[in-house]
Design a protein around this motif. Structure first.
Motif, PDB file in Angstrom:
ATOM      1  N   THR A  27      -3.424  -0.626  -6.998  1.00 47.66           N
ATOM      2  CA  THR A  27      -4.139  -0.462  -5.726  1.00 47.66           C
ATOM      3  C   THR A  27      -3.672  -1.541  -4.750  1.00 47.66           C
ATOM      4  O   THR A  27      -3.100  -2.560  -5.157  1.00 47.66           O
ATOM      5  CB  THR A  27      -5.670  -0.614  -5.899  1.00 47.66           C
ATOM      6  OG1 THR A  27      -5.948  -1.972  -6.285  1.00 47.66           O
ATOM      7  CG2 THR A  27      -6.229   0.343  -6.940  1.00 47.66           C
ATOM      8  N   LYS A  28      -3.965  -1.305  -3.486  1.00 47.16           N
ATOM      9  CA  LYS A  28      -3.578  -2.250  -2.436  1.00 47.16           C
ATOM     10  C   LYS A  28      -4.158  -3.639  -2.696  1.00 47.16           C
ATOM     11  O   LYS A  28      -3.438  -4.637  -2.636  1.00 47.16           O
ATOM     12  CB  LYS A  28      -4.071  -1.694  -1.093  1.00 47.16           C
ATOM     13  CG  LYS A  28      -3.767  -2.553   0.099  1.00 47.16           C
ATOM     14  CD  LYS A  28      -4.295  -1.834   1.341  1.00 47.16           C
ATOM     15  CE  LYS A  28      -3.993  -2.550   2.597  1.00 47.16           C
ATOM     16  NZ  LYS A  28      -4.377  -1.781   3.784  1.00 47.16           N
ATOM     17  N   GLU A  59      -5.389  -6.806   7.644  1.00 55.36           N
ATOM     18  CA  GLU A  59      -5.205  -5.406   7.255  1.00 55.36           C
ATOM     19  C   GLU A  59      -6.166  -4.501   8.030  1.00 55.36           C
ATOM     20  O   GLU A  59      -5.822  -3.385   8.378  1.00 55.36           O
ATOM     21  CB  GLU A  59      -5.439  -5.221   5.747  1.00 55.36           C
ATOM     22  CG  GLU A  59      -4.300  -5.725   4.880  1.00 55.36           C
ATOM     23  CD  GLU A  59      -3.024  -4.935   5.062  1.00 55.36           C
ATOM     24  OE1 GLU A  59      -3.027  -3.700   4.943  1.00 55.36           O
ATOM     25  OE2 GLU A  59      -1.993  -5.570   5.347  1.00 55.36           O
ATOM     26  N   GLY A  65       1.806  -0.898   6.532  1.00 59.44           N
ATOM     27  CA  GLY A  65       2.761  -0.076   5.800  1.00 59.44           C
ATOM     28  C   GLY A  65       3.780   0.469   6.790  1.00 59.44           C
ATOM     29  O   GLY A  65       3.407   1.056   7.805  1.00 59.44           O
ATOM     30  N   ALA A  71       5.711  -2.194   2.711  1.00 55.20           N
ATOM     31  CA  ALA A  71       4.587  -2.730   3.488  1.00 55.20           C
ATOM     32  C   ALA A  71       4.808  -4.221   3.722  1.00 55.20           C
ATOM     33  O   ALA A  71       5.392  -4.906   2.871  1.00 55.20           O
ATOM     34  CB  ALA A  71       3.266  -2.511   2.751  1.00 55.20           C
ATOM     35  N   VAL A  94       1.730   2.879  -4.540  1.00 54.36           N
ATOM     36  CA  VAL A  94       0.339   2.511  -4.288  1.00 54.36           C
ATOM     37  C   VAL A  94      -0.085   3.114  -2.952  1.00 54.36           C
ATOM     38  O   VAL A  94       0.675   3.097  -1.981  1.00 54.36           O
ATOM     39  CB  VAL A  94       0.228   0.954  -4.226  1.00 54.36           C
ATOM     40  CG1 VAL A  94      -1.160   0.517  -3.824  1.00 54.36           C
ATOM     41  CG2 VAL A  94       0.628   0.340  -5.557  1.00 54.36           C
ATOM     42  N   TRP A  96      -1.468   3.222   0.546  1.00 47.66           N
ATOM     43  CA  TRP A  96      -1.457   2.171   1.575  1.00 47.66           C
ATOM     44  C   TRP A  96      -1.319   2.883   2.913  1.00 47.66           C
ATOM     45  O   TRP A  96      -0.549   3.831   3.018  1.00 47.66           O
ATOM     46  CB  TRP A  96      -0.233   1.287   1.353  1.00 47.66           C
ATOM     47  CG  TRP A  96      -0.278  -0.086   1.936  1.00 47.66           C
ATOM     48  CD1 TRP A  96      -0.293  -0.413   3.261  1.00 47.66           C
ATOM     49  CD2 TRP A  96      -0.276  -1.322   1.228  1.00 47.66           C
ATOM     50  NE1 TRP A  96      -0.303  -1.768   3.412  1.00 47.66           N
ATOM     51  CE2 TRP A  96      -0.293  -2.354   2.169  1.00 47.66           C
ATOM     52  CE3 TRP A  96      -0.254  -1.654  -0.131  1.00 47.66           C
ATOM     53  CZ2 TRP A  96      -0.294  -3.692   1.828  1.00 47.66           C
ATOM     54  CZ3 TRP A  96      -0.254  -2.977  -0.479  1.00 47.66           C
ATOM     55  CH2 TRP A  96      -0.277  -3.994   0.486  1.00 47.66           C
ATOM     56  N   SER A  98       0.351   3.755   6.017  1.00 48.73           N
ATOM     57  CA  SER A  98       1.725   3.497   6.442  1.00 48.73           C
ATOM     58  C   SER A  98       2.101   4.388   7.626  1.00 48.73           C
ATOM     59  O   SER A  98       1.468   5.417   7.863  1.00 48.73           O
ATOM     60  CB  SER A  98       2.698   3.723   5.289  1.00 48.73           C
ATOM     61  OG  SER A  98       2.686   5.075   4.897  1.00 48.73           O
ATOM     62  N   ILE A 107       6.389  -4.576  -1.423  1.00 50.53           N
ATOM     63  CA  ILE A 107       5.448  -5.300  -0.572  1.00 50.53           C
ATOM     64  C   ILE A 107       6.021  -6.673  -0.272  1.00 50.53           C
ATOM     65  O   ILE A 107       6.424  -7.401  -1.179  1.00 50.53           O
ATOM     66  CB  ILE A 107       4.069  -5.442  -1.267  1.00 50.53           C
ATOM     67  CG1 ILE A 107       3.520  -4.058  -1.640  1.00 50.53           C
ATOM     68  CG2 ILE A 107       3.085  -6.172  -0.353  1.00 50.53           C
ATOM     69  CD1 ILE A 107       3.917  -3.567  -2.998  1.00 50.53           C
TER      70      ILE A 107
END
Length: 158
Positions: A27-28, A59, A65, A71, A94, A96, A98, A107
């Motif tokens: 996960t993020k 975020e 992303g 990202a 994952v 995200w 974007s 990432i």
């Protein structure tokens, strides 16, 4: 302090110790926690929870992303001791937010000292943006096998 783009050397902000090519995260928030821990154990930040809060605040302000699975989350934070970049690649993509709607698996987490936020931070983002505008570079990021290869790719475009 004025930072000259030519003098901005990635080796000053990212080392092999700050690269993890097989993140366990799915996960993020797990990605951000794993990369934050790399920054913490390498002496780049002094408070993991505080830094994560700053990254998550950023975020909430907008999409980090980009396209093609990459990202660039970032935190400008008082918890940063040394402006640095942690790079990770996840085993699976994952979710995200974007620009192209695609999930993420590479990432590039920026940890920026508040005192550097108007100079170094902008220059680093510009250099990464230039790097990521190159299709070949993005493809190489997806297939590189070693941390040294990642560093070489960054400095090749330096």
């Amino acid at each position: 302090m004025v930072v000259n783009m030519e003098e901005l050397d990635f080796s000053k902000v990212v080392t092999e110790d700050l690269i993890q090519l097989d993140l366990q995260a799915t996960t993020k928030i797990e990605v951000i926690k794993e990369l934050t821990n790399l920054l913490f154990v390498n002496g780049c930040i002094d408070d993991e929870e505080g830094f994560i809060k700053d990254v998550m605040y950023r975020e909430s302000e907008g999409v980090t992303g980009l396209e093609k699975g990459i990202a660039i989350p970032h935190g400008k934070s008082d918890y940063v001791l040394k402006t640095s970049i942690a790079i990770g690649r996840t085993k699976q993509h994952v979710e995200w937010e974007s620009m192209d709607g695609s999930p993420i698996n590479i990432i590039i987490l920026f940890a920026v000292k508040n005192t550097d936020k108007t100079t170094t931070h902008i220059k680093l983002l510009q250099k990464i943006a230039v790097l990521l505008s190159d299709e070949e570079t993005i493809e190489q990021f997806q297939t590189l096998q070693t941390k040294k290869d990642f560093l070489n790719l960054l400095s090749k475009n330096n």
